[in-house]
Design a protein around this motif. Structure first.
Motif, PDB file in Angstrom:
ATOM      1  N   ASP A  49       0.850  -1.520  -0.075  1.00  0.00           N
ATOM      2  CA  ASP A  49      -0.115   0.127   0.046  1.00  0.00           C
ATOM      3  C   ASP A  49       0.856   1.243  -0.047  1.00  0.00           C
ATOM      4  N   LEU A  50       2.013   1.232   0.732  1.00  0.00           N
ATOM      5  CA  LEU A  50       3.097   2.410   0.995  1.00  0.00           C
ATOM      6  C   LEU A  50       3.494   2.769  -0.451  1.00  0.00           C
ATOM      7  N   THR A  51       3.913   3.907  -0.828  1.00  0.00           N
ATOM      8  CA  THR A  51       4.759   4.455  -1.889  1.00  0.00           C
ATOM      9  C   THR A  51       6.187   4.789  -1.270  1.00  0.00           C
ATOM     10  N   GLY A  52       7.258   4.359  -2.173  1.00  0.00           N
ATOM     11  CA  GLY A  52       8.547   4.447  -1.679  1.00  0.00           C
ATOM     12  C   GLY A  52       9.189   4.783  -2.932  1.00  0.00           C
ATOM     13  N   GLU A  53      10.541   5.498  -2.486  1.00  0.00           N
ATOM     14  CA  GLU A  53      11.307   5.842  -3.445  1.00  0.00           C
ATOM     15  C   GLU A  53      12.697   4.710  -3.420  1.00  0.00           C
ATOM     16  N   ARG A  54      12.900   3.987  -4.403  1.00  0.00           N
ATOM     17  CA  ARG A  54      14.079   2.874  -4.064  1.00  0.00           C
ATOM     18  C   ARG A  54      15.236   3.692  -4.967  1.00  0.00           C
ATOM     19  N   VAL A  55      16.162   3.517  -4.118  1.00  0.00           N
ATOM     20  CA  VAL A  55      17.521   3.975  -4.602  1.00  0.00           C
ATOM     21  C   VAL A  55      18.195   2.834  -5.481  1.00  0.00           C
ATOM     22  N   MET A  56      17.867   2.960  -6.676  1.00  0.00           N
ATOM     23  CA  MET A  56      18.349   1.524  -7.649  1.00  0.00           C
ATOM     24  C   MET A  56      20.142   1.620  -7.535  1.00  0.00           C
ATOM     25  N   ARG A  57      20.407   2.578  -7.756  1.00  0.00           N
ATOM     26  CA  ARG A  57      21.864   2.764  -7.879  1.00  0.00           C
ATOM     27  C   ARG A  57      22.547   4.199  -7.292  1.00  0.00           C
TER      28      ARG A  57
END
Ligand SMILES: CC(=O)SCCNC(=O)CCNC(=O)[C@H](O)C(C)(C)COP(=O)(O)OP(=O)(O)OC[C@H]1O[C@@H](n2cnc3c(N)ncnc32)[C@H](O)[C@@H]1OP(=O)(O)O
Length: 748
Positions: free
Chosen positions: A519-527
């Motif tokens: 449900d939550l939104t996140g910003e994933r640091v891919m690199r």
């Protein structure tokens, strides 16, 4: 004769002329056929027939017809890597079946001198609008494949159009380049003096570069001092053959066991081929080569992860394609093997090489400053200035690099400029694109052409960078995840669906059991990558702060990441406020690491989830250490145990009595192992294993007491004399910790 037939005859004549030039110059050329699929495929079959090539490799998922006359081997582009050890004189790649960036780069390295690479694409002005099936690999809900941008295809299309050495034929426009080749003239730079191709064999056919490398490898074994050797080269410079010849020479001089390792056995094929030439009586088995049928001396291939876990004996270790092996694994090999050669492609088609030179040489300088290097620059499989090589390198930006920094280490942090870069801006500003991609390649061993496509077309991907003046010093790629529909969230939690993308929500829900994670939104640091000459100056941490500020502003619930866990990276992520939530159960074959999901929560819901998930992770982690994670490195275990809560491990009166009986009397370890384990964990949570114990003592405590490795496994891993030495180390370490425990206020 119809116009089409006449046109095709002209095109074939141009291709034949080009192939002849390639043969004379020992070059390879790219031919691009752009038009309808039917037209391009039919013309490609005619090319095969006219050039009379047997065993063409054709990369496609959908073979168009069977060819009775000419043998064509079809292979899906995603399996192109299987063909890396082989050589072809004609390769066809059908971009209608999908333009696979990594395959395009890697497979072009298998084309022989005099060979032609035929790329089939939609019409020039339509290619970027074509719904490329290979884009399926970067889709992520809610983005359907057809809705994705295809900036990467535009970039490749433009790059091919700009390359003067490419023969491009369009169904609508006819011949677009190299028209002069029709008249038999030669494109500029394509012709050099014809030299014989290197024959597979002995020393006389080696280039001076190769001879130098063979001698240097032999000196690694014969020299009195331990002196690791690093061999670097571009693709096609005969590095692997030099490894094979050196191995053969050393066996002739009396060595009996040489271990050869590389991420793929296919990449060391020419080393084995050289051994076969040198020892005609030898026997090739699946993973090795014996000089005689009875065994006698052998060169054996062992994949890097097996080498790390088993450490078999070897008089010499040859590591090929070292750039594609993670630095921590190379460091382990450097420590464990006294005679070792690391060989690697620097400008590889896979794009992995340049960071190796920067990263690993730092380690060598620290650990074995007497290391040596040899560089192979003369190509052996084709002549200098090869047109195909130049074109592939330009198109896939394999030569890209960030500006050479920078006023050395004097960065004025107050003057750093943060820029959120638009993917369109990257496409249209090639200098910026090269800086960004160049830094990613330099910083991370697995950055490949696929990542260039991700950079330009990844849906919901954002790029943030910091510049010192015009120099790029740090860059991060972010991807938005989560906020999924409830129904889909349920299906993920139940393990029924695993849609592409949304890594962290899926891992936390389907594996961690946190239903609400989707449900939550996140910003994933891919690199994230800091310029290698500017590490540990706070740049990485500063960019993470910037990302968090922006995340808060955008209203995301958390910032997260998932990465191949090493002690250094865990230390970085913990320092910037991220909590470990889940360690992957399996090691990734390529990196030898477990992936770790970390999170820095922003919203109240994410704070609650993160707290509980972290607690759950640590509760589970201790138990998994004697099971799934029983071969995790000691440093990593220490790093993670340091974050456990001490209160759960406090000793009661009976525990203390047991420890007295063990340390001062004759109580055997096995009867009080659980109490010893409590003491060790308690000490680890207070970071006392490092300060109170010697390195071997700490290693024995972690391996034997916490990870419950067998006595023989610990003895062998730590190179101890035997069980007695192990018991002495264990007892002395427990005595030190217990003594410290009994001092007031020493343990919290
Ligand atoms: C999702 C991913 O991309 S994970 C992969 C990350 N990227 C890479 O591995 C590429 C190569 N490495 C890098 O680019 C950088 O080293 C990064 C991004 C990992 C760290 O950035 P840096 O600017 O070097 O780190 P920074 O100076 O901000 O370090 C902050 C803290 O992290 C910890 N840390 C950073 N690097 C290390 C290290 N090599 N060893 C131990 N601790 C470290 C330290 O606690 C440090 O604080 P301190 O210097 O006061 O002790």
């Amino acid at each position: 004769m119809s116009k089409d037939v006449l046109n095709n005859a002209r095109y074939l004549a141009a291709i034949v002329a080009l192939q002849l030039q390639a043969e004379n110059a020992r070059h390879r050329h790219l031919v691009v056929l752009s038009g309808s699929r039917k037209w391009a495929v039919e013309l490609a079959y005619e090319v095969i027939a006219r050039l009379g090539v047997m065993q063409t490799l054709w990369l496609t998922d959908e073979p168009q017809c069977s060819t009775p006359e000419w043998e064509v081997e079809y292979s899906p582009a995603k399996k192109a890597i299987r063909h890396l050890g082989s050589e072809r004189s004609l390769i066809v790649m059908d971009a209608y079946a999908g333009f696979h960036p990594d395959a395009f780069g890697a497979i072009s390295g298998t084309l022989k001198a005099g060979g032609v690479f035929v790329l089939l694409t939609p019409e020039i002005d339509q290619w970027a609008d074509y719904d490329d099936p290979d884009y399926e690999r970067i889709t992520s809900l809610p983005f359907a494949r057809a809705s994705l941008t295809r900036r990467f295809i535009s970039h490749i299309n433009d790059s091919i159009s700009a390359a003067q050495s490419v023969l491009r034929i369009s169904e609508q426009r006819g011949l677009c380049h190299l028209q002069n080749s029709l008249e038999g003239s030669i494109p500029s730079g394509a012709m050099t003096a014809s030299e014989p191709l290197q024959s597979k064999g002995g020393d006389s056919s080696l280039t001076p570069d190769q001879q130098q490398a063979v001698e240097a490898i032999c000196r690694v074994v014969t020299g009195h001092r331990r002196r690791p050797l690093v061999i670097t080269s571009d693709r096609g410079r005969g590095k692997s053959a030099a490894l094979g010849l050196a191995a053969a020479k050393l066996i002739k001089r009396g060595l009996s066991r040489i271990v050869l390792t590389a991420p793929l056995i296919a990449s060391v094929e020419s080393a084995f081929a050289m051994l076969e030439v040198q020892f005609p009586q030898g026997v090739r088995t699946g993973l090795g080569f014996s000089t005689q049928s009875g065994g006698d001396c052998e060169v054996i291939f062992i994949p890097p992860d097996e080498l790390i876990s088993a450490t078999p004996d070897a008089e010499l270790l040859l590591v090929d394609e070292a750039a594609a092996i993670p630095t921590p694994m190379l460091e382990t090999l450097l420590v464990r093997y006294s005679r070792v050669v690391f060989a690697s492609t620097i400008h590889g088609y896979e794009g992995t090489g340049r960071g190796f030179a920067v990263r690993f040489t730092k380690t060598l300088d620290q650990q074995t400053p007497q290391w040596r290097s040899v560089h192979l620059s003369s190509p052996i499989r084709w002549a200098e200035n090869d047109p195909l090589e130049a074109c592939v390198f330009d198109a896939l930006l394999l030569n890209a690099s960030p500006n050479e920094p920078i006023v050395s280490r004097q960065i004025d942090f107050t003057k750093l400029k943060t820029c959120w870069l638009d993917q369109d801006e990257l496409l249209h500003n090639q200098t910026l694109l090269k800086q960004v991609f160049g830094l990613l390649v330099l910083a991370h061993y697995r950055t490949s052409p696929d990542d260039l496509r991700m950079l330009l077309d990844g849906p919901s991907l954002r790029v943030v960078a910091q510049f010192a003046g015009s120099d790029l010093v740090v860059v991060a790629l972010l991807v938005r995840e989560g906020g999924l529909e409830r129904e889909l969230g349920d299906a993920i939690w139940q393990g029924r669906r695993r849609p592409r993308g949304h890594l962290i929500p899926q891992v936390l829900s389907s594996m961690g059991g946190f239903h609400e994670a989707t449900d939550l939104t996140g910003e994933r640091v891919m690199r994230i990558a800091v310029h290698p000459s500017l590490h540990q100056l706070g740049l990485g941490a500063a960019l993470i702060e910037e990302i968090s500020r922006q995340g808060e502003h955008d209203g995301v619930d958390y910032i997260g990441s998932s990465f191949g866990a090493t002690v250094e990276l865990i230390s970085f992520w913990q320092h910037v406020g991220f909590s470990p939530l889940r360690l992957g159960l399996q090691r990734e074959a390529a990196s030898g690491t477990h992936s770790l999901v970390v999170m820095r929560p922003i919203s109240a819901s994410a704070i609650a989830l993160c707290k509980e998930a972290e607690q759950r992770f640590y509760d589970q982690f201790y138990f998994d250490l004697s099971g799934t994670f029983n071969s995790l490195s000691v440093d990593m275990v220490l790093r993670l145990l340091g974050s456990l809560e001490a209160e759960k491990w406090l000793l009661d009166k009976r525990d203390i009595a047991d420890l007295v009986a063990f340390t001062e009397h004759f109580r055997v370890y096995e009867s009080c192992s659980h109490v010893v384990a409590k003491l060790v964990i308690l000490a680890a949570t207070n970071n006392m294993l490092d300060s109170e114990c010697t390195k071997p003592e700490a290693a024995v405590l972690i391996r034997r007491v916490v990870q419950k490795q067998t006595v023989s496994a610990v003895v062998s891993a730590l190179h101890l004399a035997g069980k007695k030495e192990l018991e002495q180390l264990l007892r002395s370490a427990v005595c030190k910790l217990f003594l410290r425990y009994q001092q007031p206020l020493s343990f919290s």
